[in-house]
Motif scaffolding. Sequence first.
Motif, PDB file in Angstrom:
ATOM      1  N   LYS A  45       0.838  -1.217   0.000  1.00 42.20           N
ATOM      2  CA  LYS A  45       0.000   0.000   0.000  1.00 42.20           C
ATOM      3  C   LYS A  45       0.869   1.261   0.000  1.00 42.20           C
ATOM      4  CE  LYS A  45      -0.475   0.425   4.981  1.00 42.20           C
ATOM      5  NZ  LYS A  45      -1.266   0.395   6.157  1.00 42.20           N
ATOM      6  N   ASN A  46       2.054   1.165   0.603  1.00 39.79           N
ATOM      7  CA  ASN A  46       2.984   2.303   0.610  1.00 39.79           C
ATOM      8  C   ASN A  46       3.415   2.645  -0.819  1.00 39.79           C
ATOM      9  OD1 ASN A  46       3.177   2.530   3.497  1.00 39.79           O
ATOM     10  ND2 ASN A  46       4.376   0.639   3.448  1.00 39.79           N
ATOM     11  N   ILE A  47       3.682   1.598  -1.606  1.00 40.42           N
ATOM     12  CA  ILE A  47       4.158   1.821  -2.969  1.00 40.42           C
ATOM     13  C   ILE A  47       2.989   2.289  -3.855  1.00 40.42           C
ATOM     14  CG2 ILE A  47       5.440   0.789  -4.895  1.00 40.42           C
ATOM     15  CD1 ILE A  47       6.972   0.813  -2.245  1.00 40.42           C
ATOM     16  N   VAL A  48       1.805   1.720  -3.593  1.00 39.71           N
ATOM     17  CA  VAL A  48       0.617   2.197  -4.306  1.00 39.71           C
ATOM     18  C   VAL A  48       0.481   3.708  -4.083  1.00 39.71           C
ATOM     19  CG1 VAL A  48      -1.901   2.059  -4.476  1.00 39.71           C
ATOM     20  CG2 VAL A  48      -0.559  -0.046  -4.109  1.00 39.71           C
ATOM     21  N   ALA A  49       0.687   4.116  -2.841  1.00 39.55           N
ATOM     22  CA  ALA A  49       0.568   5.538  -2.511  1.00 39.55           C
ATOM     23  C   ALA A  49       1.596   6.363  -3.269  1.00 39.55           C
ATOM     24  CB  ALA A  49       0.736   5.741  -1.003  1.00 39.55           C
ATOM     25  N   LEU A  50       2.817   5.839  -3.395  1.00 44.11           N
ATOM     26  CA  LEU A  50       3.848   6.570  -4.143  1.00 44.11           C
ATOM     27  C   LEU A  50       3.438   6.710  -5.611  1.00 44.11           C
ATOM     28  CD1 LEU A  50       7.170   5.077  -2.668  1.00 44.11           C
ATOM     29  CD2 LEU A  50       6.178   7.332  -2.227  1.00 44.11           C
ATOM     30  N   GLY A  51       2.824   5.652  -6.141  1.00 45.87           N
ATOM     31  CA  GLY A  51       2.338   5.716  -7.516  1.00 45.87           C
ATOM     32  C   GLY A  51       1.300   6.807  -7.679  1.00 45.87           C
ATOM     33  N   VAL A  52       0.408   6.904  -6.714  1.00 46.18           N
ATOM     34  CA  VAL A  52      -0.614   7.949  -6.742  1.00 46.18           C
ATOM     35  C   VAL A  52       0.043   9.327  -6.742  1.00 46.18           C
ATOM     36  CG1 VAL A  52      -2.522   8.997  -5.466  1.00 46.18           C
ATOM     37  CG2 VAL A  52      -2.335   6.485  -5.591  1.00 46.18           C
ATOM     38  N   GLN A 109       9.122  -6.976  -9.169  1.00 45.88           N
ATOM     39  CA  GLN A 109       7.959  -6.886 -10.048  1.00 45.88           C
ATOM     40  C   GLN A 109       6.698  -6.492  -9.278  1.00 45.88           C
ATOM     41  OE1 GLN A 109       7.874  -6.555 -13.167  1.00 45.88           O
ATOM     42  NE2 GLN A 109      10.070  -6.972 -13.347  1.00 45.88           N
ATOM     43  N   LYS A 110       6.513  -7.077  -8.119  1.00 44.34           N
ATOM     44  CA  LYS A 110       5.333  -6.762  -7.311  1.00 44.34           C
ATOM     45  C   LYS A 110       5.301  -5.286  -6.942  1.00 44.34           C
ATOM     46  CE  LYS A 110       3.616 -10.986  -5.203  1.00 44.34           C
ATOM     47  NZ  LYS A 110       2.739 -11.330  -6.316  1.00 44.34           N
ATOM     48  N   ASN A 111       6.478  -4.742  -6.623  1.00 43.70           N
ATOM     49  CA  ASN A 111       6.536  -3.337  -6.236  1.00 43.70           C
ATOM     50  C   ASN A 111       6.303  -2.420  -7.430  1.00 43.70           C
ATOM     51  OD1 ASN A 111       7.176  -2.821  -3.255  1.00 43.70           O
ATOM     52  ND2 ASN A 111       8.525  -4.533  -3.749  1.00 43.70           N
ATOM     53  N   LEU A 112       6.884  -2.795  -8.576  1.00 47.90           N
ATOM     54  CA  LEU A 112       6.655  -1.984  -9.775  1.00 47.90           C
ATOM     55  C   LEU A 112       5.172  -1.982 -10.137  1.00 47.90           C
ATOM     56  CD1 LEU A 112       9.715  -3.020 -11.991  1.00 47.90           C
ATOM     57  CD2 LEU A 112       9.336  -0.839 -10.832  1.00 47.90           C
ATOM     58  N   GLN A 113       4.588  -3.182  -9.984  1.00 50.17           N
ATOM     59  CA  GLN A 113       3.156  -3.328 -10.254  1.00 50.17           C
ATOM     60  C   GLN A 113       2.345  -2.411  -9.329  1.00 50.17           C
ATOM     61  OE1 GLN A 113       2.650  -7.610  -9.989  1.00 50.17           O
ATOM     62  NE2 GLN A 113       0.508  -7.357 -10.616  1.00 50.17           N
ATOM     63  N   ALA A 114       2.719  -2.425  -8.065  1.00 49.79           N
ATOM     64  CA  ALA A 114       2.005  -1.598  -7.079  1.00 49.79           C
ATOM     65  C   ALA A 114       2.075  -0.130  -7.456  1.00 49.79           C
ATOM     66  CB  ALA A 114       2.588  -1.835  -5.683  1.00 49.79           C
ATOM     67  N   LEU A 115       3.249   0.294  -7.898  1.00 49.82           N
ATOM     68  CA  LEU A 115       3.440   1.686  -8.303  1.00 49.82           C
ATOM     69  C   LEU A 115       2.448   2.038  -9.422  1.00 49.82           C
ATOM     70  CD1 LEU A 115       5.548   4.088  -7.809  1.00 49.82           C
ATOM     71  CD2 LEU A 115       6.605   3.324  -9.931  1.00 49.82           C
ATOM     72  N   HIS A 116       2.334   1.136 -10.387  1.00 48.77           N
ATOM     73  CA  HIS A 116       1.469   1.424 -11.531  1.00 48.77           C
ATOM     74  C   HIS A 116      -0.008   1.295 -11.182  1.00 48.77           C
ATOM     75  CE1 HIS A 116       4.596   2.331 -14.325  1.00 48.77           C
ATOM     76  NE2 HIS A 116       5.302   1.332 -13.791  1.00 48.77           N
ATOM     77  N   VAL A 117      -0.328   0.394 -10.248  1.00 46.70           N
ATOM     78  CA  VAL A 117      -1.713   0.298  -9.782  1.00 46.70           C
ATOM     79  C   VAL A 117      -2.150   1.646  -9.212  1.00 46.70           C
ATOM     80  CG1 VAL A 117      -3.158  -0.677  -7.962  1.00 46.70           C
ATOM     81  CG2 VAL A 117      -1.796  -2.196  -9.418  1.00 46.70           C
ATOM     82  N   GLY A 118      -1.258   2.235  -8.404  1.00 48.45           N
ATOM     83  CA  GLY A 118      -1.566   3.545  -7.808  1.00 48.45           C
ATOM     84  C   GLY A 118      -1.707   4.609  -8.882  1.00 48.45           C
ATOM     85  N   ALA A 119      -0.760   4.624  -9.806  1.00 43.85           N
ATOM     86  CA  ALA A 119      -0.757   5.652 -10.849  1.00 43.85           C
ATOM     87  C   ALA A 119      -2.016   5.552 -11.707  1.00 43.85           C
ATOM     88  CB  ALA A 119       0.487   5.504 -11.722  1.00 43.85           C
ATOM     89  N   GLU A 120      -2.362   4.303 -12.101  1.00 44.03           N
ATOM     90  CA  GLU A 120      -3.537   4.126 -12.963  1.00 44.03           C
ATOM     91  C   GLU A 120      -4.826   4.501 -12.247  1.00 44.03           C
ATOM     92  OE1 GLU A 120      -3.213   0.129 -14.545  1.00 44.03           O
ATOM     93  OE2 GLU A 120      -1.279   0.824 -15.361  1.00 44.03           O
TER      94      GLU A 120
END
Lengths: 286, 597
Positions: B137-144, B173-184
């Motif tokens: 969730k931290n990485i998702v937030a960074l993506g956002v 890969q999981k972290n990169l994915q999380a970043l993009h989930v947030g961004a998208e």
Amino acid sequence: MAQVKEYIGKVKPDWCPGCGDFAVLNALQRALADLDIAPHNVQVVSGIGCSSNLPGFINAYGFHGLHGRSLPVATGARLGNHDLTVIATGGDGDGYGIGVGHFVHTCRRNVNMTYIVMDNQVYGLTTGQASPTTEKDIVTKSTPEGTIEIALSPIALALTCGATYVARGFSGDNLHLAQMIKGAIEHKGFALVDVFSPCVTYNKHNTYPWFRERVYKLEDEKHDTADFRLAMEKAFEWGARIPLGLFYKVERPTYEDEEPALRSGTPLAKQPLQRTDLAAIMEDFI
Amino acid sequence: MPSNSNSNHRDVDYVFRVGGEGGEGVISTGEMLTQTLARAGYDIYTFRTYPAEIKGGHANYQVRASGKVLLSYGAAVDVLLAFNQEAYDKHIGDVRAGGVVLYDSDSFTAAARESLIYYPVPLTSLATEKIGVKLTKNIVALGVLGQLFDIPLPTFEHLLKERFGRKGETVVQKNLQALHVGAEYIAHQRKQDAILLGPGPRQTKSLILSGNESLCLGAIAVGCRVYAGYPITPASDIMEFLAKELPKLGGFVVQTEDEIAAIGAVLGASFAGAKAMTATSGPGFSLMTEMMGLGVVAEIPAVIVNVQRVGPSTGMPTKTEQGDLYLACYGGHGNCPRIVMALTSVEDCFYGIMRAFNMAEQFQLPVVVLSDASLGHRKATVPVPDLSRVPVIERRKPSLEELVNYKRYQYTPEHVSPMSVPGVSGGGYIAEGLEHDETGYPAASNHENHLRATNKRYGKFHAVEQMANELTRIYGEPHPEIGIIGWGSTEGVIREAVQLAQEKGYSVGALHPKILYPQPLAKLTEFLQGTKAVIIPEVNYSGQFATLLRKRFAYDFVQLNKCIGLPFTPKEILDKIEEVAAHVHSGRRSSAYAAKL
Ligand SMILES: Cc1ncc(C[n+]2csc(CCOP(=O)(O)OP(=O)(O)O)c2C)c(N)n1
Ligand code: SF4
Ligand SMILES: [Mg+2]
């Protein structure tokens, strides 16, 4: 072999006539001469007390520091230059009272050095108060009704804390004492030599005759110096018979052996000062 | 869709704050954001508070990013990222009007305030449902954040690969994915705010260092190879850093049984000829005072770092204060001249510790280096150090002639004697804690000798005071109407306040010494002349530097003290400047607004 006189300092000891510490100084000089260690490669570090004045009376490098704090300084000096023969000296108050924390951990650390404690069971320099090795019920200036606490056993303490050479000498037997010190210097690791070094002025109980009546040598009884349990048992032998000699000796890697920077190469103190290239470390912070 | 529409990125100056449960990645989220912003070309200035407990309790991390050089952690928050209700409640009051609140809508629902812009994002469920790992969730937030404010996503990606590379490709890969989930996720929302960053103006590489890290690098650069210490917040990371790096350079760290042993080992190693230091905080520094006196009398080079925290006693271990100045200058018994210096910025930690070692070697005495929790633990962008700025100085060794009848404590015009090291034939001497004569032999009953020897030790101060003058910085007007004198980590915030006040038309200037004891008297005297009032801001209760200055100057200083375990904000100092200026202009005496205690 070097001569004892090469180790005699410029200043004459100012201990009370008859003080046990004269014999310790002499035995140390004899051991160093026997081992032919050049005076400028000897580093004697002490705390504060009559006994801690010893570095002033020997021809070597000296460090006369704070009450109870000889061992940390000696450790630093040894680690800064592991080519030196490092000897710490002091009293029972210095090493087993105020500095006992350092004693515990220096045993455990097993830095290659020799620690000689002139154990007169009293605070000499401050004129006669009880010390950690004063026996129970003894009257001193600070215990007019007799001491309440029991005495600490330096030998047992050193054993439990991991010292790798644990011996006891007596100022009344100079040759034996020199042997104990010589063995300690030769030993690779932390070596304790606890010395019955009578204070003729302030301890009227543990006198030369008192010890002479009681001491015997472990060597004469086929003591096994590799037997830890036996050493512990002997550590607490007190009263009618009191053992002198080497209680325990074991080889364990020293701090220097375990520390890569010390295991190999030139002592830090002898390495030329040069600018360090930080590039490799800085990579982590870009 | 945000783009590089922010035409002038030099105008970028935003404060981001991340808050949440301690131990759940708040600090590392803040760190990753910081690193990305710095790599993207912005100047950064962080501030973090964390609980004294290891797990649980509230933690927050703030980073200010700007196209210009930053001097303080800023004022109001532009973007708040809240992982839970507690973080929201604690920080919402600090968000400026028009600021942005981004929060984990799985954790709570914020009662929206009218003046603010809200982005509720289901950070936890995005992480668990799309990635299958809750902590992402931290990485998702960074993506956002990246998508919303145009912080370059490739820079984030690069960082994630570096940080998680060691844990294997799947984790990366999981972290990169999380970043993009947030961004998208956020790309599909309507953008309501005007905050945009894009790439920053700085082109050259710079380092991202905490004060403590910068200090370690400087110590290594100047040749420190022995570190002895005992763990204590906020100084432990110095030991940990050096434990990792010194062995690669032939040095080592000894973890001693207490701080007395630590400084004892430093004196022993230095006596033997190695460069050694210790670092601690208040409680350990208190224990070191007797040894410090020994170092002064036996004239042994030593560096003692005190990363100050709130005292007395155990105090507030993770909070900041400038409360140990008295102890640094006067701690211990007897007349005991040691050098005290204070580090002023993350960059200064590097050069400052180099100077400390040099002074210790040159003058053969302990040098106390004061840092504090706010400086030691904040990160900043620092230009790659220029080693040629500070030469490496060695202690004075005896010449062959001096080794004949060698006198360790020989009286010399500069009061510094040749210092032999064990192992040198003919150089034998006793480092003596008793009062002694030139040879080092005790002279504990020689009354005149004590005065001569004390004069020798204090004599070193003449040259140090010269250096203190040279190392004093002036900001703003050199001859102002309203002066400010600060020390240590307040340098940046004072500079910023001075700039703000000058913009408002005030005649203001600040003096900031690096060596505090002995004091730079010439520089101080010159600065005080012509001032109508002088403010001394300190992060302590009683005004310790103000008190020291009052001993030397009959001047009615105005104290500004902050004693809540937090550093100053520029506004607090600016307000004081305006208040004092109003009094000066109305002709009232300055004592009317002296220290509020
Ligand atoms: C911190 C501190 N506390 C107290 C003293 C005073 N003091 C000096 S020597 C000493 C005791 C000495 O006893 P010991 O170590 O047994 O040495 P001895 O004189 O018996 O050889 C004391 C208490 C001191 N110098 N420093
Ligand atoms: S007081 Fe005791 S220990 Fe001290 S010198 Fe005299 S006899 Fe020796
Ligand atoms: Mg004694």
